[in-house]
Design a protein around this motif. Structure first.
Motif, PDB file in Angstrom:
ATOM      1  N   GLY A 166       0.811  -1.205   0.000  1.00 51.76           N
ATOM      2  CA  GLY A 166       0.000   0.000   0.000  1.00 51.76           C
ATOM      3  C   GLY A 166       0.843   1.253   0.000  1.00 51.76           C
ATOM      4  N   LEU A 167       0.171   2.361   0.311  1.00 57.20           N
ATOM      5  CA  LEU A 167       0.816   3.671   0.338  1.00 57.20           C
ATOM      6  C   LEU A 167       0.962   4.124   1.777  1.00 57.20           C
ATOM      7  CD1 LEU A 167       1.725   6.351  -1.038  1.00 57.20           C
ATOM      8  CD2 LEU A 167      -0.698   7.006  -1.058  1.00 57.20           C
ATOM      9  N   VAL A 168       2.150   4.608   2.110  1.00 63.37           N
ATOM     10  CA  VAL A 168       2.407   5.050   3.477  1.00 63.37           C
ATOM     11  C   VAL A 168       3.366   6.243   3.422  1.00 63.37           C
ATOM     12  CG1 VAL A 168       4.367   3.487   3.809  1.00 63.37           C
ATOM     13  CG2 VAL A 168       3.054   4.259   5.795  1.00 63.37           C
ATOM     14  N   GLN A 169       3.278   7.094   4.424  1.00 62.30           N
ATOM     15  CA  GLN A 169       4.194   8.230   4.493  1.00 62.30           C
ATOM     16  C   GLN A 169       5.538   7.775   5.056  1.00 62.30           C
ATOM     17  OE1 GLN A 169       2.171  11.293   6.778  1.00 62.30           O
ATOM     18  NE2 GLN A 169       1.552  12.311   4.881  1.00 62.30           N
ATOM     19  N   ALA A 170       6.568   8.524   4.699  1.00 61.13           N
ATOM     20  CA  ALA A 170       7.890   8.236   5.237  1.00 61.13           C
ATOM     21  C   ALA A 170       7.841   8.214   6.768  1.00 61.13           C
ATOM     22  CB  ALA A 170       8.892   9.277   4.749  1.00 61.13           C
ATOM     23  N   GLY A 171       8.523   7.227   7.333  1.00 62.55           N
ATOM     24  CA  GLY A 171       8.507   7.046   8.777  1.00 62.55           C
ATOM     25  C   GLY A 171       7.436   6.104   9.268  1.00 62.55           C
ATOM     26  N   GLY A 172       6.538   5.746   8.379  1.00 66.42           N
ATOM     27  CA  GLY A 172       5.434   4.864   8.749  1.00 66.42           C
ATOM     28  C   GLY A 172       5.818   3.395   8.674  1.00 66.42           C
ATOM     29  N   SER A 173       4.802   2.555   8.857  1.00 72.10           N
ATOM     30  CA  SER A 173       5.009   1.106   8.893  1.00 72.10           C
ATOM     31  C   SER A 173       4.019   0.397   7.987  1.00 72.10           C
ATOM     32  CB  SER A 173       4.840   0.580  10.323  1.00 72.10           C
ATOM     33  OG  SER A 173       5.774   1.161  11.200  1.00 72.10           O
ATOM     34  N   LEU A 174       4.445  -0.755   7.504  1.00 72.93           N
ATOM     35  CA  LEU A 174       3.576  -1.653   6.753  1.00 72.93           C
ATOM     36  C   LEU A 174       3.960  -3.078   7.090  1.00 72.93           C
ATOM     37  CD1 LEU A 174       3.353  -0.252   3.082  1.00 72.93           C
ATOM     38  CD2 LEU A 174       1.475  -0.465   4.713  1.00 72.93           C
ATOM     39  N   ARG A 175       2.999  -3.964   6.906  1.00 73.48           N
ATOM     40  CA  ARG A 175       3.239  -5.373   7.176  1.00 73.48           C
ATOM     41  C   ARG A 175       2.839  -6.170   5.937  1.00 73.48           C
ATOM     42  NH1 ARG A 175       3.373  -8.237  12.146  1.00 73.48           N
ATOM     43  NH2 ARG A 175       2.629 -10.391  12.034  1.00 73.48           N
ATOM     44  N   LEU A 176       3.774  -6.933   5.415  1.00 72.89           N
ATOM     45  CA  LEU A 176       3.498  -7.793   4.270  1.00 72.89           C
ATOM     46  C   LEU A 176       3.398  -9.237   4.737  1.00 72.89           C
ATOM     47  CD1 LEU A 176       6.058  -6.408   1.634  1.00 72.89           C
ATOM     48  CD2 LEU A 176       3.730  -5.633   2.109  1.00 72.89           C
ATOM     49  N   SER A 177       2.435  -9.945   4.158  1.00 75.82           N
ATOM     50  CA  SER A 177       2.267 -11.356   4.483  1.00 75.82           C
ATOM     51  C   SER A 177       2.250 -12.179   3.213  1.00 75.82           C
ATOM     52  CB  SER A 177       0.969 -11.570   5.257  1.00 75.82           C
ATOM     53  OG  SER A 177       1.004 -10.913   6.495  1.00 75.82           O
ATOM     54  N   CYS A 178       2.699 -13.411   3.344  1.00 74.12           N
ATOM     55  CA  CYS A 178       2.722 -14.324   2.202  1.00 74.12           C
ATOM     56  C   CYS A 178       2.373 -15.718   2.701  1.00 74.12           C
ATOM     57  CB  CYS A 178       4.098 -14.326   1.562  1.00 74.12           C
ATOM     58  SG  CYS A 178       4.324 -15.554   0.260  1.00 74.12           S
ATOM     59  N   ALA A 179       1.455 -16.347   1.990  1.00 69.89           N
ATOM     60  CA  ALA A 179       1.067 -17.706   2.320  1.00 69.89           C
ATOM     61  C   ALA A 179       1.381 -18.618   1.144  1.00 69.89           C
ATOM     62  CB  ALA A 179      -0.420 -17.764   2.652  1.00 69.89           C
ATOM     63  N   ALA A 180       2.077 -19.690   1.429  1.00 67.30           N
ATOM     64  CA  ALA A 180       2.422 -20.671   0.401  1.00 67.30           C
ATOM     65  C   ALA A 180       1.494 -21.865   0.513  1.00 67.30           C
ATOM     66  CB  ALA A 180       3.871 -21.119   0.567  1.00 67.30           C
TER      67      ALA A 180
END
Length: 115
Positions: free
Chosen positions: A10-24
Motif C-alpha cells: 500500500g501507500l504510506v508516508q515516510a517514517g510509517g510502517s507496513l506489514r506484508l504477508s505471504c502464504a504458500a
C-alpha cells in the motif's frame, strides 16, 4: 503446484510502517527458505530479507534495524514487518520460496512510501 499469495502492500508516508504477508500452498518440503525481494523501477530485483525453516535470517544492509522477517513453518507463511519506511523503499515486493533447486515467486505487491 506451489502458489504464493501476498498481501499487505500500500501507500504510506515516510517514517510509517507496513506489514506484508505471504502464504504458500501446495506440496512444500519442510526444509526451505522463504523471503522477500523487491524491485524498484529501472532497478534489478534485490533481496530484502529471508528466513530458513530453521530460523536463520538474512537482511539487506539497507533494511537492517527497520525490517523484521518472521514465519510460521506449520502454516507456510512468512511476514515482513517494515518500520521507519523511506521513499527509497518504494518498490514491488515479491514473496519467494526456495526448496532445493526449485524457486517460486508471488505475484508481487506494491509498496509506495511518500516523502
Amino acid at each position: 503446484q506451489v502458489q504464493l499469495v501476498e498481501s499487505g502492500g500500500g501507500l504510506v508516508q515516510a517514517g510509517g510502517s507496513l506489514r506484508l504477508s505471504c502464504a504458500a500452498s501446495g506440496s512444500i518440503f519442510s526444509l526451505n527458505n522463504m523471503g522477500w525481494y523487491r524491485q524498484a523501477p529501472g532497478k534489478q530485483r534485490e533481496l530484502v530479507a529471508s528466513m530458513s525453516s530453521g530460523g536463520s535470517t538474512n537482511y539487506a544492509d539497507s533494511v537492517k534495524g527497520r525490517f523484521t522477517i518472521s514465519r510460521e513453518n506449520a502454516k507456510n507463511t512468512v511476514t515482513l514487518q517494515m518500520s521507519f519506511l523511506k521513499p527509497e523503499d518504494t518498490a514491488v515486493y515479491y514473496c519467494n520460496l526456495k526448496v532445493f533447486t526449485y524457486e517460486y515467486w508471488g505475484q508481487g505487491t506494491q509498496v509506495t512510501v511518500s516523502s
